[in-house]
Structures are given as C-alpha cells and as structure tokens.
Design a protein around this motif. Structure first.
Motif, short mmCIF file in Angstrom:
data_model
loop_
_atom_site.label_atom_id
_atom_site.label_comp_id
_atom_site.label_asym_id
_atom_site.label_seq_id
_atom_site.Cartn_x
_atom_site.Cartn_y
_atom_site.Cartn_z
N PHE A 27 52.30 21.67 -33.24
CA PHE A 27 51.34 20.57 -33.31
C PHE A 27 51.88 19.35 -32.56
O PHE A 27 51.15 18.71 -31.79
CB PHE A 27 51.03 20.21 -34.76
CG PHE A 27 49.99 19.14 -34.90
CD1 PHE A 27 48.65 19.44 -34.72
CD2 PHE A 27 50.35 17.85 -35.22
CE1 PHE A 27 47.68 18.45 -34.84
CE2 PHE A 27 49.39 16.85 -35.34
CZ PHE A 27 48.06 17.15 -35.16
N ALA A 28 53.15 19.05 -32.77
CA ALA A 28 53.76 17.90 -32.09
C ALA A 28 53.74 18.11 -30.58
O ALA A 28 53.45 17.18 -29.81
CB ALA A 28 55.19 17.70 -32.58
N ARG A 29 54.03 19.33 -30.13
CA ARG A 29 54.00 19.62 -28.69
C ARG A 29 52.59 19.42 -28.16
O ARG A 29 52.40 18.80 -27.11
CB ARG A 29 54.48 21.05 -28.44
CG ARG A 29 54.55 21.37 -26.95
CD ARG A 29 54.91 22.80 -26.72
NE ARG A 29 53.81 23.64 -27.19
CZ ARG A 29 53.85 24.96 -27.22
NH1 ARG A 29 54.95 25.60 -26.86
NH2 ARG A 29 52.82 25.65 -27.64
N ASP A 30 51.59 19.96 -28.85
CA ASP A 30 50.21 19.84 -28.39
C ASP A 30 49.74 18.39 -28.33
O ASP A 30 48.92 18.02 -27.50
CB ASP A 30 49.27 20.64 -29.28
CG ASP A 30 49.47 22.14 -29.14
OD1 ASP A 30 50.14 22.57 -28.17
OD2 ASP A 30 48.97 22.88 -30.01
N GLN A 31 50.26 17.57 -29.24
CA GLN A 31 49.88 16.16 -29.31
C GLN A 31 50.80 15.27 -28.45
O GLN A 31 50.67 14.06 -28.47
CB GLN A 31 49.93 15.67 -30.76
CG GLN A 31 48.97 16.42 -31.67
CD GLN A 31 47.53 16.18 -31.27
OE1 GLN A 31 47.13 15.04 -31.03
NE2 GLN A 31 46.76 17.25 -31.19
N ARG A 32 51.73 15.92 -27.75
CA ARG A 32 52.71 15.20 -26.91
C ARG A 32 53.55 14.22 -27.73
O ARG A 32 53.91 13.15 -27.27
CB ARG A 32 52.02 14.53 -25.73
CG ARG A 32 51.24 15.53 -24.87
CD ARG A 32 50.55 14.92 -23.69
NE ARG A 32 51.44 14.38 -22.67
CZ ARG A 32 52.09 15.10 -21.74
NH1 ARG A 32 51.95 16.39 -21.71
NH2 ARG A 32 52.86 14.50 -20.86
N ARG A 33 53.83 14.61 -28.97
CA ARG A 33 54.69 13.82 -29.85
C ARG A 33 56.11 14.39 -29.77
O ARG A 33 56.59 15.08 -30.65
CB ARG A 33 54.19 13.89 -31.30
CG ARG A 33 52.85 13.25 -31.55
CD ARG A 33 52.92 11.72 -31.53
NE ARG A 33 54.04 11.18 -32.26
CZ ARG A 33 54.06 10.91 -33.58
NH1 ARG A 33 52.99 11.12 -34.30
NH2 ARG A 33 55.14 10.43 -34.14
N PHE A 34 56.77 14.11 -28.66
CA PHE A 34 58.06 14.71 -28.41
C PHE A 34 59.15 14.20 -29.36
O PHE A 34 60.14 14.88 -29.58
CB PHE A 34 58.45 14.54 -26.95
CG PHE A 34 57.45 15.20 -26.03
CD1 PHE A 34 57.28 16.57 -26.03
CD2 PHE A 34 56.66 14.44 -25.19
CE1 PHE A 34 56.35 17.18 -25.21
CE2 PHE A 34 55.72 15.03 -24.37
CZ PHE A 34 55.57 16.41 -24.37
N ASP A 35 58.94 13.03 -29.93
CA ASP A 35 59.88 12.54 -30.94
C ASP A 35 59.84 13.43 -32.18
O ASP A 35 60.88 13.80 -32.73
CB ASP A 35 59.57 11.08 -31.30
CG ASP A 35 58.14 10.88 -31.80
OD1 ASP A 35 57.22 11.59 -31.32
OD2 ASP A 35 57.94 10.01 -32.66
N VAL A 36 58.64 13.81 -32.60
CA VAL A 36 58.48 14.70 -33.76
C VAL A 36 58.97 16.10 -33.40
O VAL A 36 59.66 16.75 -34.17
CB VAL A 36 57.01 14.74 -34.23
CG1 VAL A 36 56.82 15.76 -35.33
CG2 VAL A 36 56.56 13.36 -34.68
#
Length: 52
Positions: A27-36
């Motif tokens: 989910f984080a990858r798909d949302q470009r939340r690389f910190d998560v």
C-alpha cells in the motif's frame, strides 16, 4: 505429535503479522509513501522492485 491449539493460534497470528506487513509495504509503495515503505524492511535490506 499434533500441534496444540495454542501452537495453531500462534502460527495463525504469525501469518497474519506477515500478511499485514506485506499489505502495508505494498500500500505504501502504491501511494508513493516511501517513508512508510522503508519501515517495513530491515535497515540493511536490499530491495529490488519493478513497475514494468
């Protein structure tokens, strides 16, 4: 020897923890939340992905 109910429950909980980790990372990858996303890996992990 048959696993006990406690052993089966622990195995179930361990699998759920792993599935939750993978879902959170994806989910984080798909949302470009690389910190998560980075929190889902060991600090020395080597990660190779492809979006192709």
């Amino acid at each position: 020897m048959q696993p006990t109910a406690q052993d089966r429950m622990q195995a179930f909980m361990d699998r759920e923890d792993l599935f939750d980790l993978v879902r959170r990372e994806r989910f984080a990858r798909d949302q470009r939340r690389f910190d998560v996303m980075s929190e889902c890996f060991h600090k020395d992990a080597y990660v190779r992905t492809s979006w192709a």
